[in-house]
Write an enzyme that holds these catalytic residues in place. Sequence first.
Site, PDB file in Angstrom:
ATOM      1  N   GLU A  28      -1.643  -8.961   3.668  1.00 23.04           N
ATOM      2  CA  GLU A  28      -1.430  -9.323   5.077  1.00 23.04           C
ATOM      3  C   GLU A  28      -2.743  -9.420   5.849  1.00 23.04           C
ATOM      4  O   GLU A  28      -2.787 -10.032   6.926  1.00 23.04           O
ATOM      5  CB  GLU A  28      -0.495  -8.315   5.756  1.00 23.04           C
ATOM      6  CG  GLU A  28      -1.121  -7.020   6.227  1.00 23.04           C
ATOM      7  CD  GLU A  28      -1.420  -6.028   5.116  1.00 23.04           C
ATOM      8  OE1 GLU A  28      -2.012  -4.965   5.398  1.00 23.04           O
ATOM      9  OE2 GLU A  28      -1.072  -6.312   3.950  1.00 23.04           O
ATOM     10  N   CYS A  44       0.835  -1.202   0.000  1.00 27.93           N
ATOM     11  CA  CYS A  44       0.000   0.000   0.000  1.00 27.93           C
ATOM     12  C   CYS A  44       0.870   1.252   0.000  1.00 27.93           C
ATOM     13  O   CYS A  44       1.464   1.589  -1.012  1.00 27.93           O
ATOM     14  CB  CYS A  44      -0.993  -0.029   1.155  1.00 27.93           C
ATOM     15  SG  CYS A  44      -2.323   1.183   0.962  1.00 27.93           S
ATOM     16  N   HIS A  59      -3.639  -5.197   0.226  1.00 29.83           N
ATOM     17  CA  HIS A  59      -3.184  -5.603   1.559  1.00 29.83           C
ATOM     18  C   HIS A  59      -3.313  -7.116   1.753  1.00 29.83           C
ATOM     19  O   HIS A  59      -4.219  -7.593   2.444  1.00 29.83           O
ATOM     20  CB  HIS A  59      -4.007  -4.896   2.636  1.00 29.83           C
ATOM     21  CG  HIS A  59      -3.651  -3.469   2.854  1.00 29.83           C
ATOM     22  ND1 HIS A  59      -2.695  -3.066   3.766  1.00 29.83           N
ATOM     23  CD2 HIS A  59      -4.128  -2.339   2.271  1.00 29.83           C
ATOM     24  CE1 HIS A  59      -2.600  -1.752   3.746  1.00 29.83           C
ATOM     25  NE2 HIS A  59      -3.451  -1.284   2.842  1.00 29.83           N
TER      26      HIS A  59
END
Length: 244
Positions: free
Chosen positions: A219, A109, A217
Amino acid sequence: MNQFPLIGVSGSVDERERENVMMRCYARAVLSGGAMPVLLSPDMDDDMLDSCLARLDGILLAGGTDVDPALYGETPVYELGEVTPLRDQFEMRLVKKAYALGMPVLGICRGIQCLNVAMGGTLWQDLPSQFRTEKGERPLAHSQKRPDYYQSHSVYVKEGTKMHSIVKADSLRVNSFHHQAVKDVAEGLIVSAVSTDGVIEAVEHPNYPFFVGIQWHPERYFDRTEDAKAVFAAFAQAAREYRA
């Protein structure tokens, strides 16, 4: 030799520059790939940072606030969000030093934006007000109002890129929490994924072992999809190879 490479994570700095933190989702995602995360201090001087990098096997640039447009020669537009000068200056140094060492770097990001700016590229300061598609239409809703693990839109992954070799797919559903994005791609980098509206979603250095930036994202859903999990597995593997 220890099989677990050490990943330095550049985390968030609050607006008063009093707190420096790493969100747990980044730590868990790095651990899932078989690497160990450590939070980096943005207050290290160059000698300390060099010493720190000598002990690390990879760098992860986490998400966060907007990147100061002064770093790429622009004045701020009205829609620019919060910037954190301490983090901006630290990550510019961090990217350049890691790149010079050939160390694996993953930007997520804000991280892709920092990679691009540190290498000489520019950003869209605010997609809704500045970016238009080839047909002159407004972009997708890149700042989703849904759970963070929900994949709200599609991206196309370019064949022959490292990103394509990692996710093993021509397209992906991804989540989206940004209003800035890569505009002019820095010299040496290539685009490896774009959203359906044309916004750049991933860049990489084709002549570098692992120098990858992604706008979404993974994660936040690494434990839900194989493609998100594969990003951190590939990053950890690159870190092992760098250590070796």
